[in-house]
Motif scaffolding. Structure first.
Motif, mmCIF file in Angstrom:
data_model
loop_
_atom_site.group_PDB
_atom_site.id
_atom_site.type_symbol
_atom_site.label_atom_id
_atom_site.label_comp_id
_atom_site.label_asym_id
_atom_site.label_seq_id
_atom_site.Cartn_x
_atom_site.Cartn_y
_atom_site.Cartn_z
ATOM 1 N N UNK A 17 51.158 -19.132 67.264
ATOM 2 C CA UNK A 17 52.217 -19.222 68.263
ATOM 3 C C UNK A 17 53.416 -18.396 67.858
ATOM 4 N N UNK A 18 54.604 -18.872 68.199
ATOM 5 C CA UNK A 18 55.806 -18.072 67.965
ATOM 6 C C UNK A 18 56.021 -17.775 66.483
ATOM 7 N N UNK A 19 55.990 -18.807 65.634
ATOM 8 C CA UNK A 19 56.200 -18.583 64.200
ATOM 9 C C UNK A 19 55.005 -17.859 63.601
ATOM 10 N N UNK A 20 53.785 -18.288 63.920
ATOM 11 C CA UNK A 20 52.600 -17.662 63.354
ATOM 12 C C UNK A 20 52.489 -16.196 63.721
ATOM 13 N N UNK A 21 52.729 -15.882 64.990
ATOM 14 C CA UNK A 21 52.656 -14.488 65.414
ATOM 15 C C UNK A 21 53.718 -13.636 64.757
ATOM 16 N N UNK A 22 54.910 -14.180 64.610
ATOM 17 C CA UNK A 22 55.995 -13.433 63.963
ATOM 18 C C UNK A 22 55.699 -13.215 62.486
ATOM 19 N N UNK A 23 55.187 -14.233 61.819
ATOM 20 C CA UNK A 23 54.808 -14.065 60.416
ATOM 21 C C UNK A 23 53.710 -13.017 60.266
ATOM 22 N N UNK A 24 52.769 -13.009 61.188
ATOM 23 C CA UNK A 24 51.704 -12.000 61.143
ATOM 24 C C UNK A 24 52.291 -10.598 61.260
ATOM 25 N N UNK A 25 53.258 -10.419 62.155
ATOM 26 C CA UNK A 25 53.885 -9.103 62.313
ATOM 27 C C UNK A 25 54.619 -8.690 61.039
ATOM 28 N N UNK A 26 55.384 -9.620 60.453
ATOM 29 C CA UNK A 26 56.096 -9.314 59.209
ATOM 30 C C UNK A 26 55.128 -8.943 58.098
ATOM 31 N N UNK A 27 54.045 -9.703 57.992
ATOM 32 C CA UNK A 27 53.074 -9.443 56.927
ATOM 33 C C UNK A 27 52.449 -8.060 57.076
ATOM 34 N N UNK A 28 52.064 -7.708 58.284
ATOM 35 C CA UNK A 28 51.463 -6.386 58.527
ATOM 36 C C UNK A 28 52.470 -5.284 58.217
ATOM 37 N N UNK A 29 53.727 -5.488 58.624
ATOM 38 C CA UNK A 29 54.768 -4.495 58.338
ATOM 39 C C UNK A 29 54.956 -4.267 56.840
ATOM 40 N N UNK A 30 54.634 -5.299 56.043
ATOM 41 C CA UNK A 30 54.794 -5.191 54.592
ATOM 42 C C UNK A 30 53.475 -4.927 53.874
ATOM 43 N N UNK A 31 52.468 -4.485 54.622
ATOM 44 C CA UNK A 31 51.243 -3.991 54.008
ATOM 45 C C UNK A 31 50.136 -4.990 53.797
ATOM 46 N N UNK A 32 50.251 -6.174 54.370
ATOM 47 C CA UNK A 32 49.202 -7.183 54.212
ATOM 48 C C UNK A 32 48.189 -7.119 55.338
ATOM 49 N N UNK A 33 46.975 -7.538 55.042
ATOM 50 C CA UNK A 33 45.994 -7.814 56.076
ATOM 51 C C UNK A 33 46.214 -9.239 56.562
ATOM 52 N N UNK A 34 45.920 -9.480 57.838
ATOM 53 C CA UNK A 34 46.078 -10.826 58.382
ATOM 54 C C UNK A 34 44.840 -11.215 59.180
ATOM 55 N N UNK A 35 44.524 -12.490 59.115
ATOM 56 C CA UNK A 35 43.495 -13.080 59.972
ATOM 57 C C UNK A 35 44.182 -14.185 60.755
ATOM 58 N N UNK A 36 44.254 -14.012 62.069
ATOM 59 C CA UNK A 36 44.954 -14.956 62.925
ATOM 60 C C UNK A 36 43.948 -15.861 63.629
#
Length: 215
Positions: A10-29
């Motif tokens: 949701x709002x927090x999860x999606x935002x955290x995913x964006x931050x993580x990707x911006x900082x070079x992490x892979x994400x699984x949502x």
């Protein structure tokens, strides 16, 4: 850490995913409705992201974020999270979650309930007192005057240190809020819940919190 798993997007999860990707992490949502409902988010996040089930996010994540309504915490998969750091962003809102007697009686905390559900995991309370809008816009480099601070609570010092380092990398000053039993100090209704505070301000807010004020 290379992969952040998200149980809830949701709002927090999606935002955290964006931050993580911006900082070079892979994400699984993941979410409760199925990976096919996350097509737009994954397309926005790009090649470092994929959608999966909650089970798959739990299995893939080096660190896993649980960011779902508290009433659903028992749906979090247990086995794949054994031995892992689990970040808990949840808050208790009885109007949404229904009454939880042990929380109403102040016998425990919402984060401690998740830790009880995940006995082999290392639960860390974080990201629960910032809006998604601020999470997405207040990230600044270390040393920035007035840098937004976020509280971190856990019964596991190594896990707390790992999440503190992640917070710093994502653009926020971590502030130690004690154990999960202490995490009520940053729950809804307390002075630190919501306001944009730097590290000193957040420490003062934590110290000023009273249990009766926590909703």
């Amino acid at each position: 850490m290379t992969t952040l798993g998200l149980i809830g997007s949701g709002h927090i999860g999606g935002t955290l995913a964006r931050l993580a990707v911006e900082h070079g992490y892979d994400v699984v949502v993941s979410n409760s409705r199925g990976p096919e409902t996350l097509t737009d988010l994954v397309a926005e996040l790009g090649d470092r992201a994929r959608a999966g089930t909650a089970q798959e996010a739990a299995e893939a994540g080096d660190v896993v974020v649980v960011t779902i309504p508290l009433k659903a915490y028992r749906s979090v998969p247990v086995e794949p999270l054994a031995g892992k750091v689990v970040i808990d962003t949840n808050n208790y809102y009885w109007q949404r979650d229904g009454r939880i007697p042990e929380l109403d009686a102040q016998e425990t905390t919402s984060a401690a309930l998740l830790q009880e559900h995940l006995p082999q995991s290392h639960v860390v309370k974080a990201f629960n007192h910032i809006t998604a809008a601020d999470l997405g816009s207040r990230s600044t480099p270390a040393g920035t005057p007035g840098r937004r601070a976020l509280a971190v609570a856990s019964d596991h010092d190594d896990a707390k240190a790992r999440v503190s380092a992640l917070l710093d990398e994502l653009g926020f000053d971590p502030v130690d809020a004690g154990t999960l039993a202490d995490s009520w100090r940053i729950e809804p209704g307390t002075p630190g819940y919501g306001p944009d505070l730097d590290a000193d301000g957040l420490r003062a807010a934590l110290a000023a919190a009273t249990r009766d004020a926590a909703a």
